[in-house]
Design an enzyme around this catalytic site. Structure first.
Site, PDB file in Angstrom:
ATOM      1  N   LYS A  94       0.805  -1.308  -0.112  1.00 32.60           N
ATOM      2  CA  LYS A  94       0.134   0.066   0.133  1.00 32.60           C
ATOM      3  C   LYS A  94       1.016   1.253   0.041  1.00 32.60           C
ATOM      4  O   LYS A  94       0.570   2.337  -0.673  1.00 32.60           O
ATOM      5  CB  LYS A  94      -1.070   0.107   1.215  1.00 32.60           C
ATOM      6  CG  LYS A  94      -1.922  -1.083   1.025  1.00 32.60           C
ATOM      7  CD  LYS A  94      -3.379  -0.772   2.019  1.00 32.60           C
ATOM      8  CE  LYS A  94      -4.144  -1.979   2.059  1.00 32.60           C
ATOM      9  NZ  LYS A  94      -5.174  -1.657   3.072  1.00 32.60           N
ATOM     10  N   LYS A 131      -5.004 -10.734  -7.444  1.00 31.71           N
ATOM     11  CA  LYS A 131      -6.035 -10.625  -6.379  1.00 31.71           C
ATOM     12  C   LYS A 131      -7.260  -9.930  -6.716  1.00 31.71           C
ATOM     13  O   LYS A 131      -6.981  -8.693  -7.141  1.00 31.71           O
ATOM     14  CB  LYS A 131      -5.446 -10.665  -4.789  1.00 31.71           C
ATOM     15  CG  LYS A 131      -6.710 -10.144  -3.842  1.00 31.71           C
ATOM     16  CD  LYS A 131      -5.737 -10.339  -2.544  1.00 31.71           C
ATOM     17  CE  LYS A 131      -5.776  -8.626  -2.211  1.00 31.71           C
ATOM     18  NZ  LYS A 131      -5.931  -8.482  -0.684  1.00 31.71           N
ATOM     19  N   LYS A 182     -10.770  -4.301  -3.901  1.00 34.16           N
ATOM     20  CA  LYS A 182     -11.629  -3.028  -4.052  1.00 34.16           C
ATOM     21  C   LYS A 182     -10.720  -1.815  -4.570  1.00 34.16           C
ATOM     22  O   LYS A 182     -11.549  -0.977  -5.195  1.00 34.16           O
ATOM     23  CB  LYS A 182     -11.894  -2.826  -2.461  1.00 34.16           C
ATOM     24  CG  LYS A 182     -13.050  -3.671  -1.824  1.00 34.16           C
ATOM     25  CD  LYS A 182     -13.182  -3.115  -0.376  1.00 34.16           C
ATOM     26  CE  LYS A 182     -13.993  -3.809   0.455  1.00 34.16           C
ATOM     27  NZ  LYS A 182     -14.104  -3.648   1.912  1.00 34.16           N
TER      28      LYS A 182
HETATM   29  P1  AMP Z   1     -10.960  -5.880   2.555  1.00 32.02           P
HETATM   30  O1  AMP Z   1     -11.617  -5.753   1.364  1.00 32.02           O
HETATM   31  O2  AMP Z   1      -9.469  -5.526   2.462  1.00 32.02           O
HETATM   32  O3  AMP Z   1     -11.584  -4.921   3.742  1.00 32.02           O
HETATM   33  O4  AMP Z   1     -11.114  -7.373   3.124  1.00 32.02           O
HETATM   34  C1  AMP Z   1     -12.104  -8.027   3.742  1.00 32.02           C
HETATM   35  C2  AMP Z   1     -12.105  -9.407   3.699  1.00 32.02           C
HETATM   36  O5  AMP Z   1     -12.119 -10.100   2.564  1.00 32.02           O
HETATM   37  C3  AMP Z   1     -10.765  -9.989   4.561  1.00 32.02           C
HETATM   38  O6  AMP Z   1     -11.005 -11.071   5.311  1.00 32.02           O
HETATM   39  C4  AMP Z   1     -10.122 -10.402   3.279  1.00 32.02           C
HETATM   40  O7  AMP Z   1      -9.149 -11.235   3.536  1.00 32.02           O
HETATM   41  C5  AMP Z   1     -10.963 -10.982   2.450  1.00 32.02           C
HETATM   42  N1  AMP Z   1     -10.721 -10.701   0.918  1.00 32.02           N
HETATM   43  C6  AMP Z   1     -10.225  -9.520   0.325  1.00 32.02           C
HETATM   44  N2  AMP Z   1     -10.082  -9.622  -0.896  1.00 32.02           N
HETATM   45  C7  AMP Z   1     -10.122 -11.086  -1.164  1.00 32.02           C
HETATM   46  C8  AMP Z   1      -9.954 -11.835  -2.296  1.00 32.02           C
HETATM   47  N3  AMP Z   1      -9.586 -11.553  -3.564  1.00 32.02           N
HETATM   48  N4  AMP Z   1     -10.208 -13.230  -2.220  1.00 32.02           N
HETATM   49  C9  AMP Z   1     -10.377 -13.696  -0.940  1.00 32.02           C
HETATM   50  N5  AMP Z   1     -10.582 -12.916   0.252  1.00 32.02           N
HETATM   51  C10 AMP Z   1     -10.397 -12.004   0.042  1.00 32.02           C
END
Ligand code: AMP
Ligand code: TRP
Length: 336
Positions: free
Chosen positions: A113, A199, A202
């Site tokens: 990041k 991956k 968002k």
């Molecule tokens: P975040 O979008 O970073 O707030 O992530 C929220 C949750 O979604 C966390 O538990 C991440 O590990 C999971 N997560 C985010 N992106 C992925 C992805 N591409 N595949 C699987 N899990 C994800």
């Protein structure tokens, strides 16, 4: 015997996508009756990258509604907003003072990041994992279900526990509890639709790279039509040369409820032109009940507010108790 406790959270930044759903929320929902679940909206984490004040609260409400829409059941789960429980911020300060700086500088997510943000790196971005450790440790959970990308933060949390207990607790009376990560193999890493080696995220500037839980059938159709594939006929799992094939088949498997073997057999002779419409229908059908429920929850603001008010009170009681134990162990006086 009381149920084991689970704690997890998601940041209210941007739309939730299939990676968030399959990597995190769906696992909370599937395991929920076995556990006592504390699930929160990480709005303090959100401001480690700039957020528009006018949108911050609304984004948290949207996410809370999505938690409910994905099937979280209030008999098993407590849903709350991180900033409503001030112990999260307070414990972060206390833990900051026992966390070596180089532990944070070594975090992969920080490095990634920070690279992306260039000049704009604030202290909060570096400190993010200590806030996450505080989120977890306040509730003394047994398990923390997350996607693969959060594993290193869980390891750091465990290092902080060991250090804290070593410094401030008797060996047979630990103050903080070691949490276990819970990372499912399938769905733990959903990949981008435009590049099967990256991956789904968002923060990817391209909307085409992800399917959001609230995407309309038309948007889903368009994204899948344009998603990256390869020139090989016959789809397969686990071929490192074909990351898109593996990713799309895995998504199809998880959203259709079929087994890996069933999907492998069904798709082994298919071309992409045959697979894509089938996959599109599966995604639309899997998201429809979530979208319907989301709309119903958003139409009843009073209900959503009562869920979050109740969640705050329940979470606060536990969090304040742990915070008091931590402060006592560190030698702080009880306020008069
Ligand atoms: P975040 O979008 O970073 O707030 O992530 C929220 C949750 O979604 C966390 O538990 C991440 O590990 C999971 N997560 C985010 N992106 C992925 C992805 N591409 N595949 C699987 N899990 C994800
Ligand atoms: N950092 C997590 C993410 O981006 C969200 C999060 C914050 C979290 N605090 C947490 C997850 C505590 C699990 C437990 O995905």
């Amino acid at each position: 015997m009381s149920k084991k406790r689970v704690l997890s959270g998601v940041q209210p930044t941007g739309n939730l996508h299939l990676g968030n759903y399959l990597g995190a929320i769906r696992n909370w929902v599937e395991g929920q009756s076995q556990y006592d679940n504390y699930l929160f909206i990480a709005d303090l984490h959100a401001i480690t990258v700039p957020q528009e004040p006018a949108d911050l609260a609304a984004n948290s409400y949207t996410l809370a509604a999505l938690y409910l829409a994905c099937g979280l059941d209030l008999n098993n789960s407590t849903i709350f907003i991180q900033s409503h429980v001030s112990a999260h911020s307070e414990l972060t300060w206390l833990l900051n003072c026992i966390t070596p700086l180089n532990w944070l500088e070594d975090m992969i997510q920080f490095k990634e990041k920070a690279l992306k943000q260039g000049e704009n790196v604030n202290v909060g971005l570096l400190d993010y994992p200590v806030l996450m450790a505080s989120d977890i440790l306040l509730y003394k959970p047994d398990k923390v279900p997350v996607g693969e990308d959060q594993k290193q933060h869980l390891e750091l949390t465990r290092d902080i526990v060991n250090r804290f207990n070593h410094l401030f607790a008797k060996p047979d009376q630990p103050v903080l509890k070691l949490p276990e990560p819970m990372i499912r193999k399938e769905g733990a890493r959903v990949m981008s639709l435009t590049d099967g080696t990256k991956k789904m995220s968002k923060s990817d500037p391209s909307e085409m790279s992800r399917i959001n839980l609230l995407d309309s059938p038309d948007e889903i159709t368009r994204k899948i039509k344009r998603c990256k594939t390869d020139a090989i006929r016959g789809l397969e799992f686990d071929n490192p040369e074909r990351p898109e094939s593996n990713n799309l088949l895995t998504l199809y498997m998880l959203l259709s409820g079929k087994t890996k073997q069933e999907v492998a057999t069904e798709c082994q002779d298919m071309g992409w032109g045959q697979f894509k419409p089938l996959f599109t229908d599966t995604v639309i059908a899997a998201l429809k009940p979530i979208q319907d429920k989301y709309q119903a929850v958003m139409d009843d603001k009073g209900y959503l507010e009562s869920v979050l008010r109740h969640g705050k009170h329940k979470a606060e009681a536990i969090a304040n108790q742990t915070l008091a134990e931590v402060k006592a162990a560190m030698g702080y006086s009880v306020p008069l």
